[in-house]
Structures are given as C-alpha cells and as structure tokens.
Design a protein around this motif. Structure first.
Motif, short mmCIF file in Angstrom:
data_model
loop_
_atom_site.label_atom_id
_atom_site.label_comp_id
_atom_site.label_asym_id
_atom_site.label_seq_id
_atom_site.Cartn_x
_atom_site.Cartn_y
_atom_site.Cartn_z
N THR A 174 0.82 -1.22 0.00
CA THR A 174 0.00 0.00 0.00
C THR A 174 0.85 1.27 0.00
OG1 THR A 174 -0.17 -0.48 2.33
CG2 THR A 174 -2.15 -0.81 0.99
N ASP A 175 1.87 1.30 0.89
CA ASP A 175 2.63 2.55 1.00
C ASP A 175 4.13 2.36 0.82
OD1 ASP A 175 2.99 1.04 3.21
OD2 ASP A 175 2.07 2.45 4.62
N GLY A 176 4.56 1.12 0.54
CA GLY A 176 5.99 0.87 0.38
C GLY A 176 6.74 0.95 1.71
N ASN A 177 6.00 0.92 2.81
CA ASN A 177 6.67 0.99 4.12
C ASN A 177 7.18 -0.38 4.54
OD1 ASN A 177 6.25 3.66 4.33
ND2 ASN A 177 4.85 3.56 6.07
N ILE A 178 8.30 -0.36 5.25
CA ILE A 178 8.85 -1.60 5.78
C ILE A 178 8.08 -1.93 7.05
CG2 ILE A 178 10.90 -2.67 6.80
CD1 ILE A 178 12.56 -0.80 4.99
N SER A 179 7.45 -3.12 7.07
CA SER A 179 6.66 -3.45 8.26
C SER A 179 7.40 -4.43 9.17
CB SER A 179 5.31 -4.03 7.86
OG SER A 179 5.52 -5.12 6.99
N TYR A 180 8.46 -5.03 8.67
CA TYR A 180 9.24 -5.92 9.54
C TYR A 180 10.68 -5.95 9.05
CZ TYR A 180 11.35 -10.00 11.57
OH TYR A 180 12.22 -10.81 12.22
N ALA A 181 11.60 -5.95 10.01
CA ALA A 181 13.02 -6.10 9.68
C ALA A 181 13.63 -6.96 10.77
CB ALA A 181 13.70 -4.74 9.66
N ASN A 182 14.42 -7.96 10.41
CA ASN A 182 15.06 -8.76 11.46
C ASN A 182 16.41 -8.13 11.85
OD1 ASN A 182 16.72 -9.47 9.35
ND2 ASN A 182 16.64 -11.67 9.75
N ALA A 183 17.04 -8.72 12.85
CA ALA A 183 18.26 -8.12 13.39
C ALA A 183 19.36 -8.04 12.33
CB ALA A 183 18.72 -8.92 14.60
N SER A 184 19.48 -9.11 11.50
CA SER A 184 20.55 -9.09 10.50
C SER A 184 20.33 -8.01 9.45
CB SER A 184 20.65 -10.45 9.81
OG SER A 184 21.08 -11.39 10.73
N ALA A 185 19.05 -7.75 9.12
CA ALA A 185 18.77 -6.69 8.13
C ALA A 185 19.34 -5.38 8.65
CB ALA A 185 17.27 -6.57 7.90
N ALA A 186 19.12 -5.13 9.94
CA ALA A 186 19.59 -3.88 10.54
C ALA A 186 21.12 -3.84 10.51
CB ALA A 186 19.07 -3.77 11.96
N THR A 187 21.75 -4.96 10.87
CA THR A 187 23.21 -4.99 10.91
C THR A 187 23.79 -4.79 9.51
OG1 THR A 187 22.92 -6.66 12.60
CG2 THR A 187 25.15 -6.35 11.81
N ILE A 188 23.25 -5.52 8.54
CA ILE A 188 23.80 -5.44 7.18
C ILE A 188 23.63 -4.03 6.61
CG2 ILE A 188 23.58 -6.28 4.80
CD1 ILE A 188 22.73 -8.99 5.98
N LEU A 189 22.44 -3.47 6.80
CA LEU A 189 22.18 -2.14 6.21
C LEU A 189 22.78 -1.01 7.03
CD1 LEU A 189 18.49 -2.70 5.12
CD2 LEU A 189 20.49 -2.62 3.64
N GLY A 190 23.19 -1.35 8.28
CA GLY A 190 23.77 -0.31 9.14
C GLY A 190 22.72 0.69 9.62
N ILE A 191 21.47 0.21 9.75
CA ILE A 191 20.38 1.08 10.22
C ILE A 191 19.66 0.35 11.35
CG2 ILE A 191 18.23 2.25 9.53
CD1 ILE A 191 19.24 1.96 6.60
#
Ligand code: ADP
Length: 528
Positions: A174-191
């Motif tokens: 609907t809005d292109g919003n991220i509704s879930y991110a796991n811990a590795s996603a955060a680590t890899i992206l640095g966010i």
C-alpha cells in the motif's frame, strides 16, 4: 394454543414476554415479591434445578424466600442489591454476571434492576431485565486465547528470524513501508531496526544508477523489491545498495510477493546477504589467476622452444642417444599438458571476467573436425580415432558461422578426455550429423569405450572443478575442461550433454547452431 379459545390480554402479554430474547421480571418493591416473569428469567436462576421451587411456584413469593435455594452463593448479596434499588431508586446494572449453572460451567448475564414509580413518585415495583451473554463472553475469551497463541507464535518466529545471518524485510504494497526487519537486516544495512520499520523502503534503498561501483553490473537494490511488488519472484540477484554512510554493499537478494486470500499482492518479502567481501576475494582470485597464467606461459613457451631445438638436432645426422630422445619426448608431452592446464585457467578467468568473446566467421565444420582429429592422432598413442559422418560423404562441406578456434577447443577437450579416460588401444568415434530437416544445426559426438561416469555424478561433471569418483590417481586434470566446453557451447547458443555407462564408455553430444550471416552481424557487434 387452541385458536378457538378466547385469549385474554394477559395471555397475549405472556406470549410476547416469553418470546423476548431477555429475562424479564417484575417485583413488588416493598416485599420483593415476584409479580410476573418470563421463561428466560427462570433460566437466569436455573429454577428447574431447584428442588421444591419451580417457575410456577415462585410467583407471588418474595425473593427472600426462594432465592437462597436457587442461588445459595450470591443470594444475600443479590437481596441487598434489590433492597437498595427499592429504597434509593438508583438503578443497578452489571455486566457479565456469573450465574450458576448446575454441573455445566458458567453462564454470563448482563442484567439491570430499575425502579418503577407510581404517580406520586413512590417506588412500587422493580423491573429486572437480563440478557444471556455467555456465547459472546466465550467467543471473546476464545478469541483472546487465539490472539495470545498467535502472538506467542509470532514472537517465536521473530526470535528465529533474528538468529538468521540473512537480512529479512517485509515491505507493504500500500505505501511501500517496511513493516518488519530482522536483526541481521539492521546490521547489514547499518540502520537500527526501529529506524527501518515504518519507514518507506525507498528511503533506505537509495541506489546509484551507475553500472557498478565494484566493476560488475549489479541491479539497484530497490529493483528486486519493485519487481516483487509487481508480483514477480526473483532469486539470488546481485544487487547494490548505498548505506547511510555512503558506502556501497553488494547483496545477494531474493524477493517474492506476498498475496492475500483473493490473490492480490499485499507486500513483498526480501531476503538478502552481504556478499561484498566475498566479491572482493573473488576479484582478487581472478586477478591472481589471470596474472599467474600469463606469467606461467612465458617460461613454458621457452621450454617448448628449446625442446623443439633439441628435437631438430636429433633429426640431424648425429642424432641424440635414446635416453635423451625419451627425455625430450617427455619434456614436450608434459609441457603440452602444462600449456593446456594454463590455458584452461586463463579461459576460466576470462569467462568469469566476461572478457571472452566469440569471433564468428564462416567455416566448414566438417573440415574443422578433420583438422582436430588429425592433430589429436599425434597424442592418441594406441587409441584409434575415427570420424563417422552420418548422412555426409567425405568431401561434403558443412558451412556455418562459428568461432573456429573455440569449436576446436571444445573438440580437443572432449577428444583428449576420451583418450585420457579410456584404455590404450580402444576406439574413439567422433561423429558429425547434419540433417536436411535441420540444416541450421549440426550434431557432433565423441564416443569412447572408457571408464564411463558413475550415474549419480553425470549431472555434476560440467560443474567447475568436479572430477568423478571413479578416476585413478594417474589421471591428472583440474576439472575445468568440461566446464569450459559447456560455457563455450552455451555461448554459441548450443547444447552439450552426455550419455554414459560406468565401465562401458561415454558419448558426449554437442548440438551446434550453424548460424546465418544476417543473424550474426548483430551478435558479432554485441560481442565486440
Ligand atoms: P579433467 O579431465 O581435467 O578432470 P574435465 O572438466 O574435462 O576435467 O572433466 C571432468 C570430469 O568428468 C573428469 O574428471 C572425469 O571424471 C569426467 N569425464 C570427463 N570426460 C570423461 C570421459 N570421456 N569418460 C569418463 N569420464 C569423463
């Protein structure tokens, strides 16, 4: 009820009351006598279970007399409530009151007690109104239990997903919003996770538009997500993403759309891993291989040159003694083998660096095969190599556009394998077939009577470095030849496959398109 019998107003009132979906009763406000009640009211107290009192007999009797028998636990408290409403006129209301049910768990009622006043404002009666909300309460509890179970399950999944080394994101359609991110996603992206979730995916997928920061063409990262939102599934795509600190990452991303029950796309799931370091190592390895094979070629060319000089001397009158002759023959044979291995390594690095291009020119495939066989016969030892041309006579030409050097390389690889992997003295057949039905393609085969390939490894032998388990130690090789054959045939838009029986022999087939000039011009242009 008999339709002939006269019906009084009271009876009409009773019929109506008994069909109301609520318990209704009227009490005398002074002595709490039950004046009238419908059937559902009796259900409230489960009067049919009360010995000596029942629906008929409680009418006209004060609450204080029969209630202790009907509801021993709450009787006193209920009488207090009735008295209080009768005295103060303040209505009483309660929700989800637990009414006793004999041997059957509990019933829940919403009930109220209101005063009825006469024309002087005195409270003369009390009206009881109650509805059975058991089904609603049980459904709500069930729902709460399910909800808790779902939440539990979700927490478990999140705990599992947080342990995965791959990054995982869910993006809403609907809005292109991220509704879930796991811990590795955060680590890899640095966010941090909290900054990722709830924010538009595009904000985090700032992609560069240039070809590639790491010398290879990779897709911008949001490409895979947009594709997934369009309903396409992509697996193992190399993509590039720019981190908030400006650094770029190479990712291996897979993505898939998420659908609702009606089948429309509601979002996308993206799974990715950071392969930047891996890519760097691969580049260094390729650079090293390319350099090493170039460097090795120079000395080996010199060795071959000097060996040839010695062979020339041997050919002159004085000749060399037999030991020296054998030594030179060994030097030449081993140098040939080494040259082939170096060439394979070099071709591999060229293929991987996308540097290998084909040089299509018009040739007679029949003549090319004859030439290859002739040169192979020199090293074939006691093997006999025979050319079997199906549907062709010896002088027939099979003209087509192909890269002759590469087709020779394909044939050399297949024939030298046939020699290497079959016993001395056995026969090798090189075949060519070009049918009038399919004049635009030729079928080539190399058949041997050698050791064959174990059935469970046939599908592996075209992979890089794969050597079958039935080889003995003297059969040297890098396991690159067939990989190169497959790549070269594929680049010619052809097909290669093998039929083999372990212990009996193998036949390698190559289906080679014999291209038309018009079609080729574009191809050649593309490659250059
Ligand atoms: P190499 O010959 O250097 O090991 P290749 O890529 O040419 O590498 O071949 C891969 C493997 O396939 C070989 O190691 C061998 O196990 C098997 N193979 C190839 N050609 C034949 C053949 N003609 N007969 C039996 N096995 C073969």
């Amino acid at each position: 009820m008999d339709s002939q019998t006269p019906v009084t107003m009271d009876e009409y009132a009773r019929i109506i009351l008994d069909h109301v979906a609520a318990g209704e009763a009227l009490f005398d406000a002074r002595d709490l006598r039950l004046l009238a009640a419908n059937k559902l009211f009796y259900r409230f107290f489960e009067m049919h279970h009360v010995p000596s009192w029942d629906a008929e007999t409680v009418i006209g009797h004060p609450l204080t007399e029969w209630l202790p028998a009907a509801n021993p636990a709450d009787a006193a408290a209920l009488i207090v409530i009735f008295r209080s409403v009768a005295e103060t006129g303040i209505p009483y209301q309660t929700e989800e009151y637990v009414a006793p049910v004999l041997n059957r768990g509990q019933m829940y009622w919403n009930w109220s007690l209101h005063p009825v006043r006469n024309e002087h404002g005195q409270i003369v009666q009390l009206i009881f109104h109650g509805s059975d909300v058991t089904a609603y309460v049980l459904a709500r509890r069930q729902h709460a239990r399910l909800h808790a179970a779902v939440e539990d399950e979700r927490a478990r999944f999140r705990a599992i997903l947080d342990q995965l080394p791959e990054g995982i994101l869910l993006v809403e359609a609907t809005d292109g919003n991220i509704s879930y991110a796991n811990a590795s996603a955060a680590t890899i992206l640095g966010i941090p996770v909290q900054d990722l979730v709830g924010v538009s995916f595009h904000q985090h997928a700032r992609s560069h538009s240039s070809n590639d920061v790491h010398d290879r063409i990779a897709l911008p990262w949001n490409f895979v997500v947009i594709n997934a939102l369009l309903g396409k599934t992509a697996s193992s795509q190399e993509t590039v993403v720019v981190k908030p600190d400006g650094n770029t990452l190479i990712m291996l991303s897979s993505s898939a759309p998420l659908h609702n029950e009606e089948g429309s796309v509601t979002g996308a799931v993206i799974v990715f891993q950071d392969i930047t370091a891996q890519k760097m190592i691969e580049r260094q390895k390729n650079a090293f291989l390319s350099l090493a094979s170039h460097e090795l070629r120079t000395p080996i060319t010199a060795i071959m040159g000097f060996a040839e000089i010695l062979q020339l001397i041997d050919a002159q009158e004085e000749g060399l003694n037999p030991i020296s002759q054998r030594a030179i023959a060994q030097i030449v044979a081993q140098s040939d083998q080494l040259t082939r291995l170096i060439k394979e390594m070099l071709d591999l690095t060229r293929l991987e660096n996308a540097e290998l291009s084909l040089d299509y020119t018009l040739h007679d495939l029949h003549a090319t095969l004859k030439e290859v066989i002739e040169s192979q016969e020199i090293t074939a030892g006691e093997h006999s190599i025979r050319l079997a041309s199906k549907g062709l006579i010896a002088t027939d030409k099979v003209m087509g556009y192909f890269d002759e050097q590469r087709v020779m390389q394909i044939m050399n690889n297949l024939i030298s394998n046939a020699i290497k992997y079959s016993p001395n003295g056995s026969k090798i057949e090189v075949g060519l077939q070009c049918t009038p039905e399919n004049p635009d393609e030729a079928l080539i085969w190399v058949r041997d009577q050698g050791i064959g390939i174990p059935a469970n490894e046939v599908h592996l032998i075209f992979q890089r470095f794969h050597r079958a388990s039935n080889l003995n130690k003297s059969m040297s090789g890098l396991g690159l030849g067939l990989y190169l054959v497959k790549e070269l045939v594929t680049r010619h838009e052809g097909r290669v496959w093998v039929e083999s029986t372990e212990g009996e022999g193998s036949t390698f087939y190559v289906l080679l398109p014999l291209k038309k000039e018009r079609h080729l011009k574009r191809k050649t242009y593309n490659h250059k």
